[in-house]
Design a protein around this motif. Structure first.
Motif, PDB file in Angstrom:
ATOM      1  N   ARG A 180     -23.510  12.679  -6.453  1.00 23.30           N
ATOM      2  CA  ARG A 180     -22.327  13.416  -6.913  1.00 23.30           C
ATOM      3  C   ARG A 180     -21.221  13.489  -5.719  1.00 23.30           C
ATOM      4  NH1 ARG A 180     -23.131  18.653 -10.428  1.00 23.30           N
ATOM      5  NH2 ARG A 180     -24.065  17.777 -12.356  1.00 23.30           N
ATOM      6  N   GLY A 181     -20.175  13.016  -5.721  1.00 23.75           N
ATOM      7  CA  GLY A 181     -19.398  12.736  -4.455  1.00 23.75           C
ATOM      8  C   GLY A 181     -18.699  14.235  -4.144  1.00 23.75           C
ATOM      9  N   ILE A 182     -17.882  14.027  -3.063  1.00 18.96           N
ATOM     10  CA  ILE A 182     -17.190  15.301  -2.660  1.00 18.96           C
ATOM     11  C   ILE A 182     -15.712  15.063  -2.705  1.00 18.96           C
ATOM     12  CG2 ILE A 182     -16.671  16.881  -0.460  1.00 18.96           C
ATOM     13  CD1 ILE A 182     -19.680  15.968   0.298  1.00 18.96           C
ATOM     14  N   LYS A 183     -15.060  16.000  -3.223  1.00 21.25           N
ATOM     15  CA  LYS A 183     -13.512  15.861  -3.054  1.00 21.25           C
ATOM     16  C   LYS A 183     -12.838  16.012  -1.716  1.00 21.25           C
ATOM     17  CE  LYS A 183     -13.096  15.473  -7.703  1.00 21.25           C
ATOM     18  NZ  LYS A 183     -12.731  14.308  -8.234  1.00 21.25           N
ATOM     19  N   VAL A 184     -12.143  15.181  -1.234  1.00 24.63           N
ATOM     20  CA  VAL A 184     -11.269  15.091  -0.073  1.00 24.63           C
ATOM     21  C   VAL A 184      -9.582  15.013  -0.359  1.00 24.63           C
ATOM     22  CG1 VAL A 184     -13.035  14.535   1.346  1.00 24.63           C
ATOM     23  CG2 VAL A 184     -11.490  12.939   0.584  1.00 24.63           C
ATOM     24  N   TYR A 185      -9.091  15.480   0.353  1.00 30.07           N
ATOM     25  CA  TYR A 185      -7.585  15.349   0.196  1.00 30.07           C
ATOM     26  C   TYR A 185      -6.736  14.518   1.476  1.00 30.07           C
ATOM     27  CZ  TYR A 185      -8.792  18.417  -3.681  1.00 30.07           C
ATOM     28  OH  TYR A 185      -9.494  18.873  -4.775  1.00 30.07           O
ATOM     29  N   PHE A 186      -5.836  13.906   0.808  1.00 30.16           N
ATOM     30  CA  PHE A 186      -5.044  13.166   2.114  1.00 30.16           C
ATOM     31  C   PHE A 186      -3.627  13.463   1.898  1.00 30.16           C
ATOM     32  CE2 PHE A 186      -2.020   9.617   3.076  1.00 30.16           C
ATOM     33  CZ  PHE A 186      -2.391   9.522   4.596  1.00 30.16           C
ATOM     34  N   VAL A 187      -3.177  14.173   3.060  1.00 24.65           N
ATOM     35  CA  VAL A 187      -1.788  14.695   2.626  1.00 24.65           C
ATOM     36  C   VAL A 187      -0.852  14.127   3.873  1.00 24.65           C
ATOM     37  CG1 VAL A 187      -0.303  16.908   3.097  1.00 24.65           C
ATOM     38  CG2 VAL A 187      -2.540  17.008   2.214  1.00 24.65           C
ATOM     39  N   LYS A 188       0.361  13.639   3.367  1.00 29.29           N
ATOM     40  CA  LYS A 188       1.476  13.270   4.191  1.00 29.29           C
ATOM     41  C   LYS A 188       2.646  13.636   3.748  1.00 29.29           C
ATOM     42  CE  LYS A 188       2.325   8.744   4.317  1.00 29.29           C
ATOM     43  NZ  LYS A 188       2.485   7.417   4.555  1.00 29.29           N
ATOM     44  N   GLN A 189       3.700  13.270   4.442  1.00 28.20           N
ATOM     45  CA  GLN A 189       5.042  13.235   4.022  1.00 28.20           C
ATOM     46  C   GLN A 189       5.959  12.044   3.786  1.00 28.20           C
ATOM     47  OE1 GLN A 189       7.093  16.246   6.775  1.00 28.20           O
ATOM     48  NE2 GLN A 189       6.705  17.748   5.531  1.00 28.20           N
ATOM     49  N   LEU A 190       6.559  11.983   2.779  1.00 21.25           N
ATOM     50  CA  LEU A 190       7.355  10.716   2.131  1.00 21.25           C
ATOM     51  C   LEU A 190       9.100  10.756   2.836  1.00 21.25           C
ATOM     52  CD1 LEU A 190       5.542   9.386  -0.806  1.00 21.25           C
ATOM     53  CD2 LEU A 190       5.316   8.696   1.333  1.00 21.25           C
ATOM     54  N   GLN A 191       9.649   9.899   3.234  1.00 17.95           N
ATOM     55  CA  GLN A 191      10.834  10.049   3.368  1.00 17.95           C
ATOM     56  C   GLN A 191      11.714   9.424   2.495  1.00 17.95           C
ATOM     57  OE1 GLN A 191      12.879   7.963   6.959  1.00 17.95           O
ATOM     58  NE2 GLN A 191      13.204  10.098   7.689  1.00 17.95           N
ATOM     59  N   VAL A 192      12.454  10.088   1.501  1.00 15.46           N
ATOM     60  CA  VAL A 192      13.351   9.633   0.464  1.00 15.46           C
ATOM     61  C   VAL A 192      14.738   9.579   0.808  1.00 15.46           C
ATOM     62  CG1 VAL A 192      13.634  10.016  -2.008  1.00 15.46           C
ATOM     63  CG2 VAL A 192      11.303  10.620  -1.099  1.00 15.46           C
ATOM     64  N   ARG A 193      15.301   8.568   0.234  1.00 19.02           N
ATOM     65  CA  ARG A 193      16.911   8.291   0.716  1.00 19.02           C
ATOM     66  C   ARG A 193      17.543   8.836  -0.469  1.00 19.02           C
ATOM     67  NH1 ARG A 193      18.803   5.410   4.732  1.00 19.02           N
ATOM     68  NH2 ARG A 193      17.218   4.154   5.858  1.00 19.02           N
ATOM     69  N   GLY A 194      18.735   8.965  -0.474  1.00 19.07           N
ATOM     70  CA  GLY A 194      19.795   9.466  -1.405  1.00 19.07           C
ATOM     71  C   GLY A 194      19.594  10.640  -2.086  1.00 19.07           C
ATOM     72  N   SER A 195      19.067  11.666  -1.395  1.00 20.20           N
ATOM     73  CA  SER A 195      18.879  13.129  -1.763  1.00 20.20           C
ATOM     74  C   SER A 195      19.909  14.192  -2.029  1.00 20.20           C
ATOM     75  CB  SER A 195      17.686  13.680  -1.337  1.00 20.20           C
ATOM     76  OG  SER A 195      17.735  13.877   0.038  1.00 20.20           O
TER      77      SER A 195
ATOM     78  N   MET B 290       3.412  14.768   0.019  1.00 23.17           N
ATOM     79  CA  MET B 290       2.577  13.942  -1.141  1.00 23.17           C
ATOM     80  C   MET B 290       0.927  14.168  -0.891  1.00 23.17           C
ATOM     81  SD  MET B 290       1.916   9.787  -1.254  1.00 23.17           S
ATOM     82  CE  MET B 290       0.810   9.818   0.209  1.00 23.17           C
ATOM     83  N   MET B 291       0.415  14.398  -1.639  1.00 22.98           N
ATOM     84  CA  MET B 291      -1.142  14.777  -1.692  1.00 22.98           C
ATOM     85  C   MET B 291      -1.839  13.683  -2.839  1.00 22.98           C
ATOM     86  SD  MET B 291      -3.379  18.381  -2.224  1.00 22.98           S
ATOM     87  CE  MET B 291      -3.034  18.262  -3.795  1.00 22.98           C
ATOM     88  N   ARG B 292      -2.942  13.147  -2.082  1.00 26.05           N
ATOM     89  CA  ARG B 292      -3.774  12.369  -2.924  1.00 26.05           C
ATOM     90  C   ARG B 292      -5.150  12.823  -2.851  1.00 26.05           C
ATOM     91  NH1 ARG B 292      -1.840   6.055  -1.574  1.00 26.05           N
ATOM     92  NH2 ARG B 292      -0.090   6.212  -2.645  1.00 26.05           N
ATOM     93  N   GLU B 293      -5.994  12.616  -4.060  1.00 22.63           N
ATOM     94  CA  GLU B 293      -7.467  13.243  -4.042  1.00 22.63           C
ATOM     95  C   GLU B 293      -8.267  12.106  -3.852  1.00 22.63           C
ATOM     96  OE1 GLU B 293      -9.460  14.853  -7.819  1.00 22.63           O
ATOM     97  OE2 GLU B 293      -8.730  16.465  -6.811  1.00 22.63           O
ATOM     98  N   TYR B 294      -9.242  12.068  -3.295  1.00 17.86           N
ATOM     99  CA  TYR B 294     -10.446  11.031  -3.253  1.00 17.86           C
ATOM    100  C   TYR B 294     -11.457  11.532  -3.536  1.00 17.86           C
ATOM    101  CZ  TYR B 294      -6.697   8.027  -1.088  1.00 17.86           C
ATOM    102  OH  TYR B 294      -5.629   7.337  -1.044  1.00 17.86           O
ATOM    103  N   THR B 295     -12.680  11.055  -4.113  1.00 13.76           N
ATOM    104  CA  THR B 295     -13.815  11.528  -4.112  1.00 13.76           C
ATOM    105  C   THR B 295     -14.783  10.495  -3.098  1.00 13.76           C
ATOM    106  OG1 THR B 295     -13.840  11.988  -6.606  1.00 13.76           O
ATOM    107  CG2 THR B 295     -16.117  11.786  -5.487  1.00 13.76           C
ATOM    108  N   VAL B 296     -15.641  10.978  -2.293  1.00 15.96           N
ATOM    109  CA  VAL B 296     -16.312  10.278  -1.267  1.00 15.96           C
ATOM    110  C   VAL B 296     -17.573  10.646  -1.270  1.00 15.96           C
ATOM    111  CG1 VAL B 296     -14.077   9.841   0.208  1.00 15.96           C
ATOM    112  CG2 VAL B 296     -15.761  12.003   0.429  1.00 15.96           C
ATOM    113  N   PHE B 297     -18.571   9.603  -0.816  1.00 18.30           N
ATOM    114  CA  PHE B 297     -19.945   9.922  -0.923  1.00 18.30           C
ATOM    115  C   PHE B 297     -20.439   9.498   0.730  1.00 18.30           C
ATOM    116  CE2 PHE B 297     -18.803   8.338  -4.921  1.00 18.30           C
ATOM    117  CZ  PHE B 297     -19.329   9.159  -5.811  1.00 18.30           C
ATOM    118  N   ASN B 298     -21.438  10.350   0.960  1.00 18.90           N
ATOM    119  CA  ASN B 298     -22.056   9.840   2.175  1.00 18.90           C
ATOM    120  C   ASN B 298     -22.843   8.690   2.322  1.00 18.90           C
ATOM    121  OD1 ASN B 298     -24.604  10.547   4.529  1.00 18.90           O
ATOM    122  ND2 ASN B 298     -22.683  11.652   5.088  1.00 18.90           N
ATOM    123  N   VAL B 299     -22.745   8.046   3.352  1.00 20.76           N
ATOM    124  CA  VAL B 299     -23.646   6.742   3.439  1.00 20.76           C
ATOM    125  C   VAL B 299     -25.021   7.001   2.986  1.00 20.76           C
ATOM    126  CG1 VAL B 299     -22.299   5.583   5.251  1.00 20.76           C
ATOM    127  CG2 VAL B 299     -24.105   7.032   5.937  1.00 20.76           C
TER     128      VAL B 299
END
Length: 238
Positions: free
Chosen positions: A30-45, A58-67
């Motif tokens: 079973r993997g472990i959930k990790v989250y990658f967070v960053k900011q995106l620059q959007v034009r014309g707002s 922006m947040m992305r979720e990944y499932t990772v496994f130990n080696v």
């Protein structure tokens, strides 16, 4: 996280990365959930200004496994890089060089640990006043993350911070930035006192997105500092 789960090393990878290395995750793991967070620059707002930009989280979720949960990985992945021998009671030339590469005005032995935005310098007690190298560099990275928020750099709100949500948010950014850098330099980083935690709890109750925003800002600060370390001397001086 790895130690708590009983794994030998703190190295993780995704299912896809294991396959790309011609290995595989063992069946039933079973993997472990990790989250990658960053900011995106959007034009014309902004209305009537097509060149205007805004930052959105922006947040992305990944499932990772130990080696240790994988098979058939290359030996280099299982063994990793050899650990650098470090004396916990002395200065370390590698993070010292990193601190110097930023060209931040760090004044050691000057008083308590703090960043003074109005004068743009970092005050640090002498190294001997800390419990050891882990504690010293953790605090130094914390204050250095504050330093990135100056209006001449990343431009975070550093005014009227004390006793406000802005203060709690900036402290959370600095603590996360320190944690990122401590992990990179293999120092044990920990939260400095319970007062920070109390202020963060209030902040997170008021704004459920505050933690992810702070993660994004802390990641941006760490990237900014890494870029300074990698820049040519002439670029740093510019």
């Amino acid at each position: 996280m790895a130690q708590a789960a009983g794994y030998r090393t703190p190295r993780f990878l995704t299912f896809k990365q294991a396959l790309e290395l011609r290995g595989n995750v063992r069946k039933g793991e079973r993997g472990i959930k990790v989250y990658f967070v960053k900011q995106l620059q959007v034009r014309g707002s902004v209305a009537d200004d097509a060149t205007a930009t805004r930052l959105i989280p922006m947040m992305r979720e990944y499932t990772v496994f130990n080696v240790d949960q994988c098979e058939n990985l290359p030996d280099s992945i299982n063994t990793g890089k050899p650990m650098r021998v470090r004396n916990p009671d002395t200065r370390d030339e590698v993070p010292d060089a990193f601190l110097g590469s930023t060209r931040a005005d760090i004044r050691e032995g000057h008083g308590e640990a703090c960043y003074i935005p109005s004068r743009d310098f970092i005050s640090m007690p002498a190294f001997a006043g800390f419990k050891g190298a882990d504690h010293f560099y953790n605090v130094a990275f914390h204050e250095l993350t504050h330093w990135t928020g100056h209006k001449a750099r990343l431009g975070r709100d550093l005014k009227n911070r004390f006793g406000s949500r802005n203060y709690a948010a900036e402290e959370l950014i600095a603590e996360l930035g320190a944690a990122f850098l401590c992990a990179e330099f293999r120092f044990d980083g920990d939260v400095r006192n319970a007062g920070y935690i109390a202020s963060w709890i209030e902040l997170l109750k008021a704004d459920k997105r505050a933690f992810f925003t702070a993660c994004s800002q802390a990641s941006r600060a760490a990237d900014y500092l890494r870029a300074l370390a990698l820049a040519e001397p002439a670029e740093r001086a510019a």
